[in-house]
Each structure stands twice: as C-alpha cells, then as structure tokens.
Motif scaffolding. Sequence first.
Motif, PDB file in Angstrom:
ATOM      1  N   ASP A 459     -11.990  70.207  38.623  1.00  9.41           N
ATOM      2  CA  ASP A 459     -11.285  71.303  37.943  1.00  9.41           C
ATOM      3  C   ASP A 459      -9.808  71.010  37.755  1.00  9.41           C
ATOM      4  OD1 ASP A 459     -10.869  73.567  40.815  1.00  9.41           O
ATOM      5  OD2 ASP A 459     -10.462  71.435  40.514  1.00  9.41           O
ATOM      6  N   GLY A 460      -9.428  69.780  38.045  1.00  7.47           N
ATOM      7  CA  GLY A 460      -8.025  69.426  37.864  1.00  7.47           C
ATOM      8  C   GLY A 460      -7.183  69.613  39.110  1.00  7.47           C
ATOM      9  N   SER A 461      -7.790  70.145  40.164  1.00  8.54           N
ATOM     10  CA  SER A 461      -7.012  70.266  41.400  1.00  8.54           C
ATOM     11  C   SER A 461      -7.010  68.909  42.109  1.00  8.54           C
ATOM     12  CB  SER A 461      -7.584  71.357  42.301  1.00  8.54           C
ATOM     13  OG  SER A 461      -8.901  71.039  42.709  1.00  8.54           O
ATOM     14  N   VAL A 462      -6.139  68.809  43.073  1.00 11.50           N
ATOM     15  CA  VAL A 462      -5.874  67.483  43.658  1.00 11.50           C
ATOM     16  C   VAL A 462      -5.884  67.553  45.178  1.00 11.50           C
ATOM     17  CG1 VAL A 462      -4.181  65.601  43.810  1.00 11.50           C
ATOM     18  CG2 VAL A 462      -4.429  66.903  41.672  1.00 11.50           C
ATOM     19  N   VAL A 463      -6.425  66.518  45.793  1.00 10.60           N
ATOM     20  CA  VAL A 463      -6.278  66.362  47.240  1.00 10.60           C
ATOM     21  C   VAL A 463      -5.526  65.067  47.490  1.00 10.60           C
ATOM     22  CG1 VAL A 463      -7.424  66.212  49.470  1.00 10.60           C
ATOM     23  CG2 VAL A 463      -8.492  67.504  47.609  1.00 10.60           C
ATOM     24  N   VAL A 464      -4.495  65.135  48.309  1.00 11.06           N
ATOM     25  CA  VAL A 464      -3.715  63.952  48.677  1.00 11.06           C
ATOM     26  C   VAL A 464      -3.915  63.701  50.153  1.00 11.06           C
ATOM     27  CG1 VAL A 464      -1.391  62.985  48.873  1.00 11.06           C
ATOM     28  CG2 VAL A 464      -1.956  64.494  46.941  1.00 11.06           C
ATOM     29  N   TYR A 465      -4.271  62.479  50.503  1.00 14.40           N
ATOM     30  CA  TYR A 465      -4.361  62.111  51.907  1.00 14.40           C
ATOM     31  C   TYR A 465      -3.164  61.230  52.223  1.00 14.40           C
ATOM     32  CZ  TYR A 465      -9.177  63.622  51.395  1.00 14.40           C
ATOM     33  OH  TYR A 465     -10.292  64.371  51.138  1.00 14.40           O
ATOM     34  N   ALA A 466      -2.350  61.659  53.168  1.00 16.99           N
ATOM     35  CA  ALA A 466      -1.152  60.884  53.512  1.00 16.99           C
ATOM     36  C   ALA A 466      -0.918  61.018  54.999  1.00 16.99           C
ATOM     37  CB  ALA A 466       0.045  61.423  52.735  1.00 16.99           C
ATOM     38  N   PHE A 479       5.029  65.054  48.756  1.00 19.33           N
ATOM     39  CA  PHE A 479       3.840  64.351  48.260  1.00 19.33           C
ATOM     40  C   PHE A 479       3.076  65.228  47.281  1.00 19.33           C
ATOM     41  CE2 PHE A 479       5.298  61.431  51.019  1.00 19.33           C
ATOM     42  CZ  PHE A 479       4.878  61.475  52.344  1.00 19.33           C
ATOM     43  N   ALA A 480       3.024  66.518  47.575  1.00 17.61           N
ATOM     44  CA  ALA A 480       2.343  67.435  46.650  1.00 17.61           C
ATOM     45  C   ALA A 480       3.061  67.445  45.308  1.00 17.61           C
ATOM     46  CB  ALA A 480       2.293  68.837  47.243  1.00 17.61           C
ATOM     47  N   GLN A 481       4.374  67.420  45.377  1.00 21.35           N
ATOM     48  CA  GLN A 481       5.145  67.420  44.134  1.00 21.35           C
ATOM     49  C   GLN A 481       4.863  66.171  43.309  1.00 21.35           C
ATOM     50  OE1 GLN A 481       8.994  68.622  46.397  1.00 21.35           O
ATOM     51  NE2 GLN A 481       9.447  68.903  44.245  1.00 21.35           N
ATOM     52  N   ILE A 482       4.809  65.038  43.964  1.00 20.49           N
ATOM     53  CA  ILE A 482       4.561  63.795  43.245  1.00 20.49           C
ATOM     54  C   ILE A 482       3.194  63.836  42.576  1.00 20.49           C
ATOM     55  CG2 ILE A 482       4.189  61.312  43.506  1.00 20.49           C
ATOM     56  CD1 ILE A 482       6.252  61.434  45.839  1.00 20.49           C
ATOM     57  N   ALA A 483       2.176  64.227  43.333  1.00 22.32           N
ATOM     58  CA  ALA A 483       0.824  64.266  42.765  1.00 22.32           C
ATOM     59  C   ALA A 483       0.750  65.283  41.624  1.00 22.32           C
ATOM     60  CB  ALA A 483      -0.181  64.608  43.864  1.00 22.32           C
ATOM     61  N   ALA A 484       1.399  66.426  41.833  1.00 21.38           N
ATOM     62  CA  ALA A 484       1.384  67.446  40.783  1.00 21.38           C
ATOM     63  C   ALA A 484       2.016  66.904  39.507  1.00 21.38           C
ATOM     64  CB  ALA A 484       2.119  68.683  41.275  1.00 21.38           C
ATOM     65  N   GLN A 485       3.106  66.216  39.694  1.00 19.41           N
ATOM     66  CA  GLN A 485       3.835  65.632  38.567  1.00 19.41           C
ATOM     67  C   GLN A 485       2.976  64.634  37.821  1.00 19.41           C
ATOM     68  OE1 GLN A 485       6.858  66.035  37.291  1.00 19.41           O
ATOM     69  NE2 GLN A 485       7.890  64.098  36.951  1.00 19.41           N
ATOM     70  N   GLU A 486       2.377  63.729  38.564  1.00 17.16           N
ATOM     71  CA  GLU A 486       1.671  62.611  37.949  1.00 17.16           C
ATOM     72  C   GLU A 486       0.335  63.027  37.342  1.00 17.16           C
ATOM     73  OE1 GLU A 486       2.897  59.375  37.596  1.00 17.16           O
ATOM     74  OE2 GLU A 486       4.715  60.399  38.247  1.00 17.16           O
ATOM     75  N   LEU A 487      -0.284  64.051  37.904  1.00 19.13           N
ATOM     76  CA  LEU A 487      -1.618  64.408  37.449  1.00 19.13           C
ATOM     77  C   LEU A 487      -1.666  65.748  36.733  1.00 19.13           C
ATOM     78  CD1 LEU A 487      -3.615  63.173  40.584  1.00 19.13           C
ATOM     79  CD2 LEU A 487      -3.191  61.990  38.424  1.00 19.13           C
ATOM     80  N   GLY A 488      -0.504  66.310  36.474  1.00 19.36           N
ATOM     81  CA  GLY A 488      -0.455  67.516  35.663  1.00 19.36           C
ATOM     82  C   GLY A 488      -1.058  68.737  36.316  1.00 19.36           C
ATOM     83  N   ALA A 489      -1.060  68.779  37.634  1.00 20.60           N
ATOM     84  CA  ALA A 489      -1.625  69.959  38.311  1.00 20.60           C
ATOM     85  C   ALA A 489      -0.499  70.883  38.723  1.00 20.60           C
ATOM     86  CB  ALA A 489      -2.422  69.525  39.548  1.00 20.60           C
ATOM     87  N   THR A 495      -3.619  70.035  47.478  1.00 20.38           N
ATOM     88  CA  THR A 495      -3.776  70.131  48.928  1.00 20.38           C
ATOM     89  C   THR A 495      -3.404  68.794  49.537  1.00 20.38           C
ATOM     90  OG1 THR A 495      -5.539  71.776  48.840  1.00 20.38           O
ATOM     91  CG2 THR A 495      -5.469  70.400  50.785  1.00 20.38           C
ATOM     92  N   VAL A 496      -2.607  68.826  50.576  1.00 16.94           N
ATOM     93  CA  VAL A 496      -2.219  67.582  51.245  1.00 16.94           C
ATOM     94  C   VAL A 496      -2.877  67.556  52.620  1.00 16.94           C
ATOM     95  CG1 VAL A 496      -0.294  66.169  52.053  1.00 16.94           C
ATOM     96  CG2 VAL A 496      -0.014  67.628  50.039  1.00 16.94           C
ATOM     97  N   VAL A 497      -3.615  66.518  52.876  1.00 10.73           N
ATOM     98  CA  VAL A 497      -4.299  66.382  54.157  1.00 10.73           C
ATOM     99  C   VAL A 497      -3.591  65.325  54.977  1.00 10.73           C
ATOM    100  CG1 VAL A 497      -6.464  65.764  55.308  1.00 10.73           C
ATOM    101  CG2 VAL A 497      -6.496  67.058  53.146  1.00 10.73           C
ATOM    102  N   MET A 498      -3.215  65.686  56.173  1.00 15.50           N
ATOM    103  CA  MET A 498      -2.513  64.759  57.070  1.00 15.50           C
ATOM    104  C   MET A 498      -3.124  64.865  58.452  1.00 15.50           C
ATOM    105  SD  MET A 498       1.330  65.901  56.088  1.00 15.50           S
ATOM    106  CE  MET A 498       2.337  64.952  55.008  1.00 15.50           C
TER     107      MET A 498
END
Lengths: 768, 289, 173
Positions: A459-466, A479-489, A495-498
């Motif tokens: 659905d265009g949402s993103v999960v980042v594992y860092a 990290f959420a900002q970067i992913a949002a920027q790059e993937l248009g979300a 969601t950032v999983v750490m």
Amino acid sequence: MTEPMTGIGGSPARVGGLGRVTGAQLYLADLLLAGALHARLVTLDCARARIISVDAGEALRLPGVHLVMTADDLPQPVPRFGPQNADRPVLASGETKYHGEPVALVVADTREQAEAAARAVRVEHEELPAVFTVAQALAPDAPLVQDQALRGSDPRAGTNVLAEHRVGWGDPDLAAAGADLVIERRHTFPMVTHFAIETHACAAAPDGDGVAVWSTIQHPNWLQRIIAGLTGMPLSKVRVYAPDPGGGFGGKQHTKYEPAVVFAALRLGRPVRLVLTLEETFQAVRRASCEARVRTGFHADGRIAFQDIEADYLIGAYTDIADRVVGKGSYPAAGPYNVPAVRIVARSVLSHTVPSTAFRGFGNPQVNWAVESTLDEGADALGIDRLEIRLRNLAKRGDAFIPFDTPCDGDWEQTVRIAAERIGWGTPLAEGRGRGIALGIKSGPTTGLSYSIVRLLADGSVVVYAGTSDMGQGARTVFAQIAAQELGAPLDWVTVVMGDTAIVPYDQQTSASRSTVLMGNAVLLACRQIQDRLRAMAARLHDVDEAAVTVDRGLVRLPDGRELTVLEVLKPGLGKLGGELTGLGESRKDAEPGHPLGGAPAFFEFNCTAVEAEVDRETGDVTIVRHVTVSDVGKALNRLQVRMQDEGAAIQGLGHTLMEQYIYDDRGRVRNLGAIDYRIPTSMDLPLELVSEMVENGDGPGPYGSKGMSEGALLCVASAVGGAVREAIGVPIRDLPLTPERVWRAIQEAAAQDDNTAAGERGEETQR
Amino acid sequence: MHPFTYARPASLAEAVALLAERGPDARILAGGTDLVIRLRDGTVAPGVVVDVKRIPELAPGIRVEDGRLVIGATTVMTDIAAHPVIRHHAAALAEAAAVVGSVQIRNRATLAGNLCNASPAADTAPALLVHGAVLVVAGPGGMRRIDLDDFFVRSGVTTLARGELVTAVELPIPAERIASAHERRTRRRGHDLASVTLACGVDRSGVTRIGYGSVGPRPLLRLDESRTLADAGASADARAAIFETIFADASPSPRSMRAGPEYRLAMLRVLGRRALATSIARLEAEGVA
Amino acid sequence: MTDVLPIEVTVNGRRRTVSVAPHHTLLEVLRDDLALTGTKECCLVGECGACTVLMDGRAVDACLVLAVEADGTGILTVEGLARPDGMLSPLQAAFLEKGAVQCGFCTPGQLVAAHALLGEHPHPTRVEIEDGLAGNLCRCGCYQQIFEAVEAVAGTAEAPGGAVAPATAEADR
C-alpha cells in the motif's frame, strides 16, 4: 529549504514521541517479562580487596532466594570480556579492583527478597593497597591494577600504563627554538559520570536452545558477539533486544553485567532481570579524568609554532573502551589549526576506580580544556585578541591540518564568525563579566559498517530496519524521514524497527555521532535498491527502457515525461499476488591499516562555543549570562532535533564545567554516590540565554550532505567558560569544575599575592 | 527497605501513648522526605512508623491566635512559603521554606519535620530562631513549650523526651515587627542542600538577630545588642568586628563534601552582610509606606 | 512483621483497592501492583523527579511516599493526562511539537510537574516555570524546549473536548 511531506530540513515531530508523552513507552525496567526473577549485585565497601571467602549460607536460607552466584560458579578459568581487551571478569575473581565491582549476583523471586539476600551475603575480604590518582598509579612502587598474566608481552606490563599513544609531525623542539613565546601549563579535568535518568538494566532468559538478552545497551550487535563468545553459542542463538535507552551518552555502549545475568538465567532456566540503582550506575560507568601538560609555542604575530602535549588519562580498573577513548580523543588535540610541529603523547593510566568508558566527546573535552585554555593565555601574553588568534591559525577547507589525514571538511571560519557575532565579541563588557571563545573538534567514525533493510509494502507504506539505538538523539525519526523522502511515503506511514538482533540486520554501533551518516546512508542505499526495482517495474509496465526511468522523491518519471506516483507503479507492478519490494543497504567504511586510528575520520564535528559570564567575586558564583554554540552540521535533516542535541550537549558540558565531580575518599571509595551530592544542571542552572545555531553547507558525507553531530557542542564548553571566568576575575583557573568555592579561592589567592607583591614593593621602597 | 508496622493514630493521646511505649523503636512520619530515605538506606530501622498526619491537633494550617502565629506541625513548606501572614511577619521563614527543596519536596516536607530531624543545615531553623519560635510539644507529661534555641542539641538530636512530639510551631508577633531575610550558599542555583544557611532580622529597637546553620553541630542564634549592625552610621570595620563575634562559634566540619570550612566561614560573613542589608531595607520600606 | 494493609486510592480517576505492605512506596505500588509503569524510578531520594505524580493535586515524588500514606487520596500519573478517549492533553501535544522529548525517561515526571505548575500558575513567568520544574532533572538537556512547551500551553484553557491530537494505541517498539 524544507521538503514538505517528509520534512527533510524541517522539524517533523519525533517518531516514537507519542509513547514517551503518554507513558506507554516501555523501557527495560518496564517490560513485562513473565516469570522473571530479580537479581541484585553484592559489592564491597572498599576499592581493592582480596576476596577470601564468600558465605552465602544465610542468604540462601532467606525466602524466595534461588541463587547466589560468584566467580567460582562460572566456567573456569573465569570468563573475561571487553571491547578492547578481554580483561574484565564476569564477576570479580580473587580480587575486587574498584569500589562497586560485583563479587556476587543474587537472584530471588522479588526485588525486595534479592536486596535482603544481597545484604546477607558475607564476603570475607582483605583490603589491599590501591591507586586512585595518576600520581599514585605512576609511582615506582605502585601496586599494579591489571593481572600481569593479562598484559602478556606488553612492554609496559610492569606498570599501570596500559598504553601510550604518540601522534606528531614536524619537530616541536626545533620549532621551540624559533618561537617568540613558549608557555607551558597544566590543566586537570575531573572524573564525572553520565547520569542518564534511566539507570543501567538488563535481563536474560533461556530461549529454546539459545538465550534472549534484554539490555539498555547502545551496541546490541556488540553485546550479541560477547555473549555468544562467553557462552559458546552461535550468534544466531543469541537474541539481543535493545529497547530505546532512557539516555546513554556513551555509558551504555558496552557490556557490563549482562554476562553475569546470562549465566544466572541459563543456570536457573528462568528469566532474570537486573536493574541497577543510580548509585550502582555511578559505580559502573564514568568519563576518564585527565591531567594534561601543554607546551605551546607562538610567533609574535600569533601563529602557533608548535604544540607539545602530554595527557595522562586516568582510566579505571578494566580497559572497557577507555584506551580507544584516549587514543582517538587525543589524536586531534592540537586543534582545528594549521600547526607545523606537533607532538602528542597520551597515556591510558590504570587505577582502582570505576572503569571509564565512552562519554559524549570521547576523550576530546579533556585535552580541549587544556589546549584551548593555554591558547588563551598565550594570546593574552602576546596582546592578541583571543578570537583573532584562533582565526589566524584556523584550518581552511581542504587544509591537511593533520598531515596525510582527512583534511578540514568545512567552512570553519564561518562557524566561528557566527559565534563571535552572536556573543558580541569585542563589544563593551559590564563590570564583573568576562567572555570566552573556544573551538572544538572531534573525529567522526574511522571505520564503520551498517546495514539496513527497507521494505516497501503493497500500500506504499514502509518498514525500515536499522540497528541504531535511539536513546533520544532522534535516529528513528531521521531514518523515517529518509525513507519517506526516497519512497514518497508520508512520514507517518513509515515504521522503523530497531533493537532486535534477530530481526534487524547488523549495525556496528551507535556512537561517534555516526548514525545519521553511516546508518543514514545504509537506509538511503536500501531505498535506492527499491527505486531500482520500481524503475524495472515501470519499464516492464510501460514498455520503456529501464535506464531511461528515474525515481526522485517518490515520483517515477517515464522517458516521455509522464510522472507517476510510487503507488501507481507499485500496485500494478505487484499484480494480483501482491507482495512487497525489499532493499538492502550496506554502508561500509573499511579500516586503513597503518592509520593510528584504524581509519581516517569520515568527517569532523566542529563547534565554536562563546560564553559571557558574570562572577560574583564575594561568593565565587559563576552565572552564564549568554552561551552561544554553533556547529557545522552539513545538512540538518531535522532542525529541531539538531537544535535539541546541541543545546542538550551544551548543558551537559556545563555540568563538568561548573558542578560535577566524583569525590573519592583516601580509601578509593566514592563518597558522593547518588543524586544528593552529585550535582547535574537543573532547570534553574541554565545560561540566562542559550543560543544555538547551525552551519549548513551540504558538505557532509551523509544523506543530503549531512554530517554527524551531537557531541560538538559539548567539546569546548569548559574552555569557553574558563576563558570568560579568567577575564572576569583576572586569574586563570586550570582545574574543573569551576565551583563557587574554587573560583572564590582563586580570587582570594590572587588577592593575597597582590598584597604580597604590593607589600614587597613597599618593603623595597622602604629599604631604599 | 526493612519491613515495619505502620500506625496512623487518630488522636494525640493515642500517638503519645504509642510513642511513649515504643520509644526509639518508633519513628514519626510527617512529610517523609527525610525518613523514607533513611528507611531505604537502612540508617534507621524502626519497628513502627507513626504517621501523624491525621491527628487533628497537628493539622496543617496557619492562624493568628493571642498575638502569636501558630503553624500546625504538619503544615508543608509550600504553604508556609506562600502564606501572606508569614511573608509579612517572618519573611526569612517564607524565603527559607521556598528553597528547602524542589516543589515536590516542599509539597510534602513539614516545618516540624525539618526541625525535629535536627539537621544543622535545616533551612528554616535560622529564620525561626531569629523570630523567636517556640515549639508546642505534647507528651506523656502533658503539654509544654520549648524555645527553639533550647531545642537543638546536635545533629539528629533534640531535647524532645520519650513519647513527645511537636504539635505546632509558634512565632510571637512582637509589637515591633522584625524585618528579616534569608540567604544560603549552594553548589548550584538549582535546589541543593545548603553549605551555609543564614537568616537575619532587625527591628526598630536596633537589635539585630542572626541565625545560622550548616557550620557546626546545630543551628545557632546570636544577637547584636550593641545595635552596631543596624546603625546606618556604623563603619564597615565596626560591623565586621560585630560579625566576628557573632560567627565566633561557627565550626564547620572539615570533612564535608559540600564545601570546605574556610569557604563556609567566609561565606557566613558575606551572607550576613547581604541578609543584614536586605533586612534593613525591608525595615525602612515599611516605614515609608 | 509484614502486615499487609488495604488502601483505597483513586488513580487517574479510577477507584482502586490494593493491599500493600507498609514499607512499599507509592512508586512501587503504582509500577508493580497497578502496572502503571509510566512513572519512572531513578534516584529514589527525591532529587530527580522521574517519579513525580500528583497526590490530591500536588506534585510529589512517589518514591518518598509510602503507599499507605496514599490511602484515601487521588493520584494522577502520566497515564492520566490524556483524555479518556485517548486524545492527548494540550501539554502532551506541546511537548511533542516543541521537541521537549529526547530519550523520554524524564518526560512523564516533567509532564506531571508541568501540569501541576499550570494548575497553580496558569500564566507562569519563566522564573516560575524554572522553579516549578527544578525538581525534574533532564540529562538530555531538553529544558529550553520544555519551557517553550509550557509557555505554549499557558493560558490555553483546557475546555472539555478541546483536545488536540489522537493518542494512537501502542508505543513504538
């Protein structure tokens, strides 16, 4: 310029902030660990002692007590660990080496029962001669802190000098001969502790045929490696959960009592949790204190002819990461200046005290205090303005101010001029006031490895594992900002999983202000891989050449100029089966053998701090009227977080500058454990005005031109305040903290000297 | 914390009987800001903790009665610092109560508790000494009054007998009002235990009263009956000489972590001068109105 | 010697009956018996304020209050600041907006202390804010942002239903 949706360059709200304001955030002590037993440490009321016997009889008879574990209960020889040297035993073995070293671990059903049992354990011991200061540690007949067997073939094995680091270039002695002014000064920096509001805590539980470990640790993968090594388990069977720590500042980087808790949990087959008290935390981690002798040579026009620096850092009883702190911290000790001849000799001196570890600034603040203060005194002696002398020597972009190493990577003069302007340098000063200005520099990470996995869901949402540890600095948000920027979300669709080594790929560590750059780049690269897959999808769907498709800021551009959103490509691209796109990013900085630090710094943190202070001559009170801190950050991905980090670092720096120090008695016991007599800045101790600014030239190696930051604003606080106090009272003070009593005493002594001088002069006149 | 029995007597008689019966095995719980710390670190291990907050005679409250300011024993520092009558009649006390600790501490710490702990550094003690405070005490032998200056023996020790407890603190409201001020020295501007705490009071008779603490085993009260300190025409040297006699009995501990003895003795003089100046200014200000 | 006493205490508007040992503190009972882990434990000597709760409307350090003393009182913890329907209070929202939260460990105590401060001084001066929050240590050094959050809220009436942002279910992992 702010990117609208993702806020790169703006100030979007902290990801993970909600739980923190509702109380829902679970820190380690809050976690519900079903059936967990409670552990307490047994320590002695002295520094160094030979352990004669441990009598757990009475303790074991108390209700609810399951285990009293000592070194004798561990595999033999007692396992040792440590990030640099495997010198720390899991529990004190044969001897305690510092006030607070655990002799035993008690485990019971409730915390109260564990406390009662810990009190009931009788440790027969014999206090031994010990060393608590540099002078004591270096004395010819000093008792040796480290077991000699561990020193191996180290040529310094028969001493308390763990290691010596030499850095230099040019010929300082030759330069001295040609200098117009040579001054030599000694400065001391106190022992201070991190005092994160969350104390250290950890837990362990058998996990199938492996073990699960929870910890406030900043470096989960490092902990995983140590536990695997100590237990003989493969990494895949050691699962480390690292909930966001409640503050770390470096103190939570490295393994401390987790191994003991792991052994207890495995032995009992039950989960075991250990939460340290604040007092125990003060006994677990601190910053290295330092005595520095600095000899600086100047030409008449203010150019620095040479720097000759000797710094003895008093580290604790075990290496921890302390020697790295000494080596890395002292490396740029000559400062951000072009100095033709430099000699730096920094030593890690062992002592029977709390093991020192990483602490924001990593060894730099200690030498900064000595070198910048000496520079001030040189400037005064030459009659040169203290700002001018710094500008005259300051490295410019591209200057190899440390030969053969990373050159100056910023417009540092710009940073300095902003600070000088904001403090009103050169404008008239009110009576009783003084100003100081100082520069701080710290090497960024020298090696590094971070992986990130990013998943773009259907659905265009993103999960980042860092694997970074977000202890407040806001890594999760960035990290959420970067992913949002790059993937248009939208930002709140990320969601950032750490903090779980079983799920999150490898991250070397969270330290050295590295995460925006190293992990940020890993996240960015993972996103780029996903973008590659999107381009392939778009090419397939629209029958165009993949190489001609671009993805930028969440928009997919086809060769004919049409722009599609990510979702407009993703949905049809995934088709009926659905699915997701995954990217893996690796950000690596390899070691450079032969480099004294193991690698050249990826960037420098650079800060200029300028302070105006007022001193009450009758009481010695120092009031910071205005505190300006300016950092060169490359690009602020989140302006609010950058400002918070810089102001927070500035306030933390005021702590060791004005009020913090361990007080040891002559038996090496810390007298001011706990919050009543160890003072840190409160809301009432702030500068009357605290101003932070950032310089953004997009010249960093991180995403969007960012550099690492968050330590810079602490580095030179003491030097700037010291300079201001010196101007206000006309007397240099070379020891920290600048407590009212110390300042008062300096004023009294100077007045007495003036009286003596005047009396002497009168005497001479009389005699004549 | 070691377990103990908790008692919450509903009447003064009940409390006195219990305290008399259990003697040193009982500890009074008012605000708890000192006691709970000691219970936790084991410096005290009573068998019974007696919570006195529900005893009517000790109820919190500040009232004027028969020319005296009567402060209930369980009145907390927040209310003392804010009370207009105290601010008017005993400014030093209001000022001291306002800095006893953070707002969380002040909302719990009681005046009686601050005194009964007999810490030499109790911030309210110098102000109360200056204003001639009297403690109203209930015990097995009935009620009695103790002048505050006769109450402190040394750190942690008072002249309370077995079974006795303070029910109220009274301040006389003299015909000639005492204008007072409080000063203290701490290691930071944020709340802190004082390394010197001092109060000064002057009245139109010209007598100056100085109470000070944290520089010896108990807070001290000294008077300048020569009227030099309050004399506008007195020289700085003359005043300094008087201060020397006033502070002659200060004996700060050489082992204190908070400040060294030399500094404390010097600060006594600095604070004395400052509090004196403020008191005099306050005395003159009311004359102008 | 370990008698257990029943106490009745209203926590965040809900009447609770708990059996407590006399030597257990309010902090311990809130966290361990009532599973309200929002209030934190740090110094245990009443210096850091991480355990700040309101007791009958006044900010106190829960680590220095015996649970038995709380019998018959009303307690407010950080969990009680948001509205029953989950909407954040203006203060909570302001903390987020102004960046008054870094590691977050001191935040519950700061919020409760600030809540009490605004109750007493709806339009506090900067000095009053500093004094009101002086008992809450923040090692991350968020003080300025916390002041700004309090100042942003000062004077804003908390009208019923005048809530700000939804507090969604769980905390982030």
